[in-house]
Design a protein around this motif. Structure first.
Motif, PDB file in Angstrom:
ATOM      1  N   MET A  98       0.192   4.634 -13.245  1.00 30.68           N
ATOM      2  CA  MET A  98      -0.307   3.619 -12.331  1.00 30.68           C
ATOM      3  C   MET A  98       0.868   3.009 -11.566  1.00 30.68           C
ATOM      4  O   MET A  98       1.926   2.780 -12.130  1.00 30.68           O
ATOM      5  N   THR A  99       0.663   2.736 -10.323  1.00 30.16           N
ATOM      6  CA  THR A  99       1.671   2.061  -9.513  1.00 30.16           C
ATOM      7  C   THR A  99       1.624   0.569  -9.796  1.00 30.16           C
ATOM      8  O   THR A  99       0.702   0.069 -10.431  1.00 30.16           O
ATOM      9  N   SER A 100       2.640  -0.148  -9.317  1.00 29.14           N
ATOM     10  CA  SER A 100       2.625  -1.598  -9.524  1.00 29.14           C
ATOM     11  C   SER A 100       1.507  -2.215  -8.685  1.00 29.14           C
ATOM     12  O   SER A 100       1.190  -1.723  -7.603  1.00 29.14           O
ATOM     13  N   PRO A 101       0.882  -3.290  -9.168  1.00 30.87           N
ATOM     14  CA  PRO A 101      -0.226  -3.896  -8.425  1.00 30.87           C
ATOM     15  C   PRO A 101       0.242  -4.447  -7.079  1.00 30.87           C
ATOM     16  O   PRO A 101       1.384  -4.877  -6.944  1.00 30.87           O
ATOM     17  N   PRO A 102      -0.633  -4.422  -6.088  1.00 29.79           N
ATOM     18  CA  PRO A 102      -0.270  -4.980  -4.787  1.00 29.79           C
ATOM     19  C   PRO A 102      -0.015  -6.477  -4.897  1.00 29.79           C
ATOM     20  O   PRO A 102      -0.600  -7.161  -5.728  1.00 29.79           O
ATOM     21  N   GLU A 103       0.872  -6.955  -4.056  1.00 25.69           N
ATOM     22  CA  GLU A 103       1.193  -8.371  -4.025  1.00 25.69           C
ATOM     23  C   GLU A 103       0.917  -8.920  -2.632  1.00 25.69           C
ATOM     24  O   GLU A 103       0.872  -8.171  -1.654  1.00 25.69           O
ATOM     25  N   ALA A 104       0.747 -10.235  -2.561  1.00 25.44           N
ATOM     26  CA  ALA A 104       0.511 -10.893  -1.273  1.00 25.44           C
ATOM     27  C   ALA A 104       1.610 -10.494  -0.293  1.00 25.44           C
ATOM     28  O   ALA A 104       2.792 -10.499  -0.640  1.00 25.44           O
ATOM     29  N   GLY A 105       1.199 -10.108   0.891  1.00 24.66           N
ATOM     30  CA  GLY A 105       2.139  -9.722   1.926  1.00 24.66           C
ATOM     31  C   GLY A 105       2.413  -8.233   1.995  1.00 24.66           C
ATOM     32  O   GLY A 105       3.006  -7.754   2.963  1.00 24.66           O
ATOM     33  N   ASP A 106       2.010  -7.469   0.974  1.00 27.92           N
ATOM     34  CA  ASP A 106       2.189  -6.022   1.023  1.00 27.92           C
ATOM     35  C   ASP A 106       1.337  -5.446   2.149  1.00 27.92           C
ATOM     36  O   ASP A 106       0.231  -5.924   2.422  1.00 27.92           O
ATOM     37  N   VAL A 107       1.835  -4.423   2.792  1.00 28.42           N
ATOM     38  CA  VAL A 107       1.126  -3.766   3.878  1.00 28.42           C
ATOM     39  C   VAL A 107       0.976  -2.290   3.530  1.00 28.42           C
ATOM     40  O   VAL A 107       1.949  -1.648   3.120  1.00 28.42           O
ATOM     41  N   TYR A 108      -0.226  -1.781   3.687  1.00 29.09           N
ATOM     42  CA  TYR A 108      -0.515  -0.376   3.416  1.00 29.09           C
ATOM     43  C   TYR A 108      -1.184   0.218   4.647  1.00 29.09           C
ATOM     44  O   TYR A 108      -1.948  -0.459   5.323  1.00 29.09           O
TER      45      TYR A 108
ATOM     46  N   THR B 107     -10.869   2.304   1.071  1.00 27.88           N
ATOM     47  CA  THR B 107     -10.986   2.661  -0.341  1.00 27.88           C
ATOM     48  C   THR B 107      -9.978   3.740  -0.726  1.00 27.88           C
ATOM     49  O   THR B 107      -9.627   3.864  -1.898  1.00 27.88           O
ATOM     50  N   ALA B 108      -9.509   4.515   0.234  1.00 34.25           N
ATOM     51  CA  ALA B 108      -8.475   5.519  -0.056  1.00 34.25           C
ATOM     52  C   ALA B 108      -7.202   4.841  -0.547  1.00 34.25           C
ATOM     53  O   ALA B 108      -6.527   5.344  -1.456  1.00 34.25           O
ATOM     54  N   ILE B 109      -6.861   3.704   0.040  1.00 37.65           N
ATOM     55  CA  ILE B 109      -5.671   2.972  -0.394  1.00 37.65           C
ATOM     56  C   ILE B 109      -5.868   2.451  -1.808  1.00 37.65           C
ATOM     57  O   ILE B 109      -4.995   2.582  -2.664  1.00 37.65           O
ATOM     58  N   GLY B 110      -7.038   1.854  -2.071  1.00 38.30           N
ATOM     59  CA  GLY B 110      -7.321   1.363  -3.417  1.00 38.30           C
ATOM     60  C   GLY B 110      -7.268   2.468  -4.447  1.00 38.30           C
ATOM     61  O   GLY B 110      -6.755   2.279  -5.554  1.00 38.30           O
ATOM     62  N   GLY B 111      -7.779   3.631  -4.081  1.00 39.10           N
ATOM     63  CA  GLY B 111      -7.720   4.772  -4.997  1.00 39.10           C
ATOM     64  C   GLY B 111      -6.295   5.194  -5.283  1.00 39.10           C
ATOM     65  O   GLY B 111      -5.932   5.481  -6.428  1.00 39.10           O
ATOM     66  N   ASP B 112      -5.465   5.230  -4.244  1.00 39.01           N
ATOM     67  CA  ASP B 112      -4.055   5.593  -4.429  1.00 39.01           C
ATOM     68  C   ASP B 112      -3.335   4.587  -5.315  1.00 39.01           C
ATOM     69  O   ASP B 112      -2.462   4.946  -6.098  1.00 39.01           O
ATOM     70  N   LEU B 113      -3.693   3.307  -5.182  1.00 45.30           N
ATOM     71  CA  LEU B 113      -3.046   2.248  -5.957  1.00 45.30           C
ATOM     72  C   LEU B 113      -3.708   2.021  -7.315  1.00 45.30           C
ATOM     73  O   LEU B 113      -3.232   1.222  -8.120  1.00 45.30           O
ATOM     74  N   GLU B 114      -4.835   2.693  -7.538  1.00 47.51           N
ATOM     75  CA  GLU B 114      -5.618   2.541  -8.765  1.00 47.51           C
ATOM     76  C   GLU B 114      -6.047   1.095  -8.982  1.00 47.51           C
ATOM     77  O   GLU B 114      -5.935   0.538 -10.075  1.00 47.51           O
ATOM     78  N   VAL B 115      -6.551   0.482  -7.901  1.00 47.90           N
ATOM     79  CA  VAL B 115      -7.071  -0.884  -7.986  1.00 47.90           C
ATOM     80  C   VAL B 115      -8.483  -0.919  -7.417  1.00 47.90           C
ATOM     81  O   VAL B 115      -8.859  -0.091  -6.585  1.00 47.90           O
ATOM     82  N   LEU B 116      -9.240  -1.889  -7.852  1.00 49.56           N
ATOM     83  CA  LEU B 116     -10.585  -2.112  -7.348  1.00 49.56           C
ATOM     84  C   LEU B 116     -10.563  -3.372  -6.499  1.00 49.56           C
ATOM     85  O   LEU B 116     -10.225  -4.453  -7.004  1.00 49.56           O
ATOM     86  N   ALA B 117     -10.889  -3.246  -5.226  1.00 55.78           N
ATOM     87  CA  ALA B 117     -10.901  -4.402  -4.332  1.00 55.78           C
ATOM     88  C   ALA B 117     -12.120  -5.271  -4.626  1.00 55.78           C
ATOM     89  O   ALA B 117     -13.209  -4.766  -4.874  1.00 55.78           O
ATOM     90  N   THR B 118     -11.914  -6.566  -4.606  1.00 55.07           N
ATOM     91  CA  THR B 118     -13.021  -7.490  -4.802  1.00 55.07           C
ATOM     92  C   THR B 118     -13.405  -8.180  -3.504  1.00 55.07           C
ATOM     93  O   THR B 118     -14.425  -8.838  -3.425  1.00 55.07           O
ATOM     94  N   ARG B 119     -12.556  -8.036  -2.469  1.00 58.16           N
ATOM     95  CA  ARG B 119     -12.874  -8.576  -1.152  1.00 58.16           C
ATOM     96  C   ARG B 119     -12.036  -7.851  -0.120  1.00 58.16           C
ATOM     97  O   ARG B 119     -11.049  -7.199  -0.446  1.00 58.16           O
ATOM     98  N   ARG B 120     -12.456  -7.978   1.118  1.00 57.59           N
ATOM     99  CA  ARG B 120     -11.758  -7.334   2.223  1.00 57.59           C
ATOM    100  C   ARG B 120     -11.622  -8.345   3.349  1.00 57.59           C
ATOM    101  O   ARG B 120     -12.594  -8.983   3.731  1.00 57.59           O
ATOM    102  N   THR B 121     -10.436  -8.463   3.879  1.00 53.67           N
ATOM    103  CA  THR B 121     -10.224  -9.318   5.033  1.00 53.67           C
ATOM    104  C   THR B 121      -9.568  -8.490   6.117  1.00 53.67           C
ATOM    105  O   THR B 121      -8.944  -7.472   5.849  1.00 53.67           O
ATOM    106  N   GLY B 122      -9.721  -8.909   7.344  1.00 52.24           N
ATOM    107  CA  GLY B 122      -9.107  -8.174   8.439  1.00 52.24           C
ATOM    108  C   GLY B 122     -10.077  -8.016   9.588  1.00 52.24           C
ATOM    109  O   GLY B 122     -11.220  -8.448   9.533  1.00 52.24           O
TER     110      GLY B 122
END
Length: 85
Positions: free
Chosen positions: A1-11, A57-72
């Motif tokens: 697993m990769t490190s969890p995303p942090e505030a300010g990370d851009v993918y 969702t491709a990004i979430g899959g790569d990071l192995e995280v489940l998004a609970t919300r989406r902004t943008g």
């Protein structure tokens, strides 16, 4: 697993959507509005908003995280004839 995303990370995730994929998504989702089924004068179909909304969702899959919300901001006016998302 990769490190969890942090505030300010851009993918970034890019892909090309084809006319056939727009048609297939329309059949699967039932979104058969004419803008998705009848090509414009350049032979393009407008990509369904829900199809573009699934792409992160491709990004979430790569990071192995489940998004609970989406902004943008949702891109508008994407066409299924080689447009890049």
């Amino acid at each position: 697993m990769t490190s969890p995303p942090e505030a300010g990370d851009v993918y970034t995730y890019e892909r090309t959507v084809t006319t056939e994929e727009v048609r297939q998504f329309g059949e699967l989702s039932g979104d058969q509005q004419p803008i998705h089924t009848d090509p414009d004068e350049e032979g393009r179909l407008v990509v369904q908003g829900l199809l573009t909304a699934t792409l992160p969702t491709a990004i979430g899959g790569d990071l192995e995280v489940l998004a609970t919300r989406r902004t943008g901001v949702q891109s508008a006016g994407l066409h299924g004839r080689g447009d890049h998302l």
